[in-house]
Design a protein around this motif. Structure first.
Motif, PDB file in Angstrom:
ATOM      1  N   ALA A  88    -104.936  26.290  21.430  1.00 62.23           N
ATOM      2  CA  ALA A  88    -105.529  24.945  21.492  1.00 62.23           C
ATOM      3  C   ALA A  88    -104.693  23.914  20.728  1.00 62.23           C
ATOM      4  O   ALA A  88    -104.800  22.714  20.983  1.00 62.23           O
ATOM      5  N   LYS A  89    -103.867  24.384  19.776  1.00 68.23           N
ATOM      6  CA  LYS A  89    -103.095  23.421  18.969  1.00 68.23           C
ATOM      7  C   LYS A  89    -101.683  23.170  19.509  1.00 68.23           C
ATOM      8  O   LYS A  89    -100.937  22.368  18.948  1.00 68.23           O
ATOM      9  N   VAL A  90    -101.334  23.842  20.611  1.00 66.28           N
ATOM     10  CA  VAL A  90     -99.952  23.729  21.099  1.00 66.28           C
ATOM     11  C   VAL A  90     -99.636  22.327  21.606  1.00 66.28           C
ATOM     12  O   VAL A  90     -98.503  21.846  21.460  1.00 66.28           O
ATOM     13  N   ALA A  91    -100.634  21.633  22.154  1.00 66.99           N
ATOM     14  CA  ALA A  91    -100.374  20.283  22.679  1.00 66.99           C
ATOM     15  C   ALA A  91     -99.784  19.382  21.595  1.00 66.99           C
ATOM     16  O   ALA A  91     -99.005  18.469  21.887  1.00 66.99           O
ATOM     17  N   MET A 134     -96.029  27.844  26.666  1.00 70.34           N
ATOM     18  CA  MET A 134     -96.276  28.832  25.603  1.00 70.34           C
ATOM     19  C   MET A 134     -96.629  30.195  26.186  1.00 70.34           C
ATOM     20  O   MET A 134     -96.984  30.320  27.355  1.00 70.34           O
ATOM     21  N   SER A 135     -96.536  31.177  25.295  1.00 70.35           N
ATOM     22  CA  SER A 135     -97.033  32.505  25.645  1.00 70.35           C
ATOM     23  C   SER A 135     -97.962  32.904  24.504  1.00 70.35           C
ATOM     24  O   SER A 135     -97.676  32.632  23.330  1.00 70.35           O
ATOM     25  N   CYS A 136     -99.101  33.491  24.821  1.00 71.93           N
ATOM     26  CA  CYS A 136     -99.974  33.917  23.728  1.00 71.93           C
ATOM     27  C   CYS A 136    -100.566  35.287  23.980  1.00 71.93           C
ATOM     28  O   CYS A 136    -100.587  35.781  25.102  1.00 71.93           O
ATOM     29  N   ASN A 139    -105.418  35.383  21.742  1.00 70.98           N
ATOM     30  CA  ASN A 139    -105.728  34.030  21.278  1.00 70.98           C
ATOM     31  C   ASN A 139    -104.853  33.516  20.131  1.00 70.98           C
ATOM     32  O   ASN A 139    -105.256  32.632  19.379  1.00 70.98           O
ATOM     33  N   MET A 140    -103.637  34.080  19.999  1.00 64.06           N
ATOM     34  CA  MET A 140    -102.658  33.480  19.086  1.00 64.06           C
ATOM     35  C   MET A 140    -101.352  33.291  19.850  1.00 64.06           C
ATOM     36  O   MET A 140    -101.008  34.084  20.730  1.00 64.06           O
ATOM     37  N   VAL A 141    -100.639  32.238  19.483  1.00 62.56           N
ATOM     38  CA  VAL A 141     -99.394  31.921  20.169  1.00 62.56           C
ATOM     39  C   VAL A 141     -98.296  32.908  19.777  1.00 62.56           C
ATOM     40  O   VAL A 141     -98.118  33.196  18.590  1.00 62.56           O
ATOM     41  N   SER A 142     -97.579  33.447  20.754  1.00 63.58           N
ATOM     42  CA  SER A 142     -96.424  34.298  20.445  1.00 63.58           C
ATOM     43  C   SER A 142     -95.168  33.425  20.302  1.00 63.58           C
ATOM     44  O   SER A 142     -94.345  33.634  19.438  1.00 63.58           O
ATOM     45  N   TYR A 143     -95.034  32.477  21.225  1.00 65.87           N
ATOM     46  CA  TYR A 143     -93.937  31.516  21.093  1.00 65.87           C
ATOM     47  C   TYR A 143     -94.251  30.272  21.919  1.00 65.87           C
ATOM     48  O   TYR A 143     -95.084  30.307  22.828  1.00 65.87           O
ATOM     49  N   ARG A 255    -111.836  11.702  24.158  1.00 64.41           N
ATOM     50  CA  ARG A 255    -110.643  12.089  23.386  1.00 64.41           C
ATOM     51  C   ARG A 255    -109.905  13.136  24.197  1.00 64.41           C
ATOM     52  O   ARG A 255    -110.438  14.223  24.444  1.00 64.41           O
ATOM     53  N   LEU A 256    -108.687  12.820  24.624  1.00 69.11           N
ATOM     54  CA  LEU A 256    -107.949  13.714  25.521  1.00 69.11           C
ATOM     55  C   LEU A 256    -106.904  14.495  24.729  1.00 69.11           C
ATOM     56  O   LEU A 256    -106.151  13.914  23.951  1.00 69.11           O
ATOM     57  N   ALA A 257    -106.871  15.819  24.951  1.00 67.14           N
ATOM     58  CA  ALA A 257    -105.861  16.648  24.277  1.00 67.14           C
ATOM     59  C   ALA A 257    -104.568  16.676  25.088  1.00 67.14           C
ATOM     60  O   ALA A 257    -103.484  16.870  24.563  1.00 67.14           O
ATOM     61  N   SER A 258    -104.689  16.497  26.409  1.00 63.97           N
ATOM     62  CA  SER A 258    -103.496  16.381  27.251  1.00 63.97           C
ATOM     63  C   SER A 258    -103.937  15.650  28.508  1.00 63.97           C
ATOM     64  O   SER A 258    -105.130  15.450  28.726  1.00 63.97           O
ATOM     65  N   GLY A 259    -102.994  15.273  29.346  1.00 62.76           N
ATOM     66  CA  GLY A 259    -103.422  14.585  30.555  1.00 62.76           C
ATOM     67  C   GLY A 259    -102.341  13.712  31.128  1.00 62.76           C
ATOM     68  O   GLY A 259    -101.268  13.575  30.545  1.00 62.76           O
TER      69      GLY A 259
END
Ligand code: BTN
Length: 270
Positions: A88-91, A134-136, A139-143, A255-259
């Motif tokens: 969710a924080k990658v954006a 990303m790849s996860c 529920n955690m980001v790998s890269y 409030r938009l996180a991406s778009g």
């Protein structure tokens, strides 16, 4: 325009002021896409590794679009990052890239605007775009792969008529020309400075401040594309989590996180 010198580690080393970003550069004459190559090797290389191609034969843009990347006439690169964050924080990482490109252009005397979340704009036309993938696992980001494309010297005949109105090259605004290797090094320098607080403490305040100060959207009436619909809204601000704060025409707030956003009433890129 310095298009002759390859963008490899040897050519940028003297300008690099980083600990890990850009210290491992893999340079190719031609790739289908630097993002694709970065994904192939991401698990086997250290954070900060950069893939650069002089040309991309199938450069990728957002939303399945293609990205025109002719030989030697732009910067086509992907940076591999390994933050310990949920997807969710990658954006937010896209904003770090946009802020770094905006600052590096500023260092070269070129004023630009940020069109949240991933475009860099000069004279109402797009000079640079960022594609974060990303790849996860569990529920955690790998890269995270941050792909950055910067147009230095695109020719009209390489672009569709539509794109020729929407895109701009740095050649058109930099009277003295642009040294690609210096611009690349400056981008990597800013990227590391802006990324470290995020990696350490989740602190994204620096990039947000830059994105706010140089925003082309704040205060504007826009269209927001959401799936197959588009909605009218006014952009109010970017919040402390990097989301775009909007007020829809019916009065509702969002409030938009991406778009995908386009500015109402403006031709050209928007
Ligand atoms: C966009 O604005 O749609 C994003 C464009 C991103 C283009 C860059 S060029 C280097 C990297 N490799 C790709 O295939 N795409 C990104």
């Amino acid at each position: 325009m310095d298009g002759s010198e390859a963008l490899n580690y040897r050519s940028i080393e003297a300008y690099l002021d980083t600990n890990f970003v850009g210290r491992n550069i893999r340079h190719y004459n031609s790739l289908s896409s630097t993002n694709v190559k970065a994904k192939e090797i991401a698990m086997d290389v250290e954070e900060g590794t950069v893939i650069i191609a002089e040309e991309q034969t199938a450069g990728r843009g957002r939303l399945g679009r293609n990205w025109i990347s002719p030989k030697g006439r732009g910067i086509w690169m992907s940076l591999i990052l390994k933050p310990v964050i949920p997807p969710a924080k990658v954006a937010r990482i896209t904003l770090i890239g946009a802020a770094a490109v905006n600052k590096a252009l500023g260092d070269m005397g070129i004023e630009s605007h940020i069109k949240w979340p991933n475009d860099i704009i000069i004279d109402n036309r797009k000079v640079s775009g960022i594609l974060t993938e990303m790849s996860c696992e569990r529920n955690m980001v790998s890269y995270v792969i941050m792909g950055i494309g910067i147009n230095l010297d695109l020719k009209d005949e390489e672009l569709s008529e539509e794109l020729a109105h929407k895109a701009i090259s740095l050649r058109e605004v930099a009277e003295q020309g642009i040294d690609r290797k210096i611009l690349l090094a400056y981008i990597l320098n800013h990227l590391e400075k802006l990324y470290i607080p995020f990696k350490m403490d989740g602190d994204i305040s620096g990039p947000i401040e830059i994105a706010r100060r140089n925003s082309i959207l704040i205060g504007r009436d826009v269209w927001i594309r959401e799936r197959d619909m588009r909605k009218k809204a006014r952009v109010l601000d970017i919040d402390d989590e990097g989301r775009l704060m909007v007020q829809y025409d019916d009065g509702g707030m969002g409030r938009l996180a991406s778009g995908e956003i386009s500015i109402r009433g403006l031709e050209g890129y928007f």
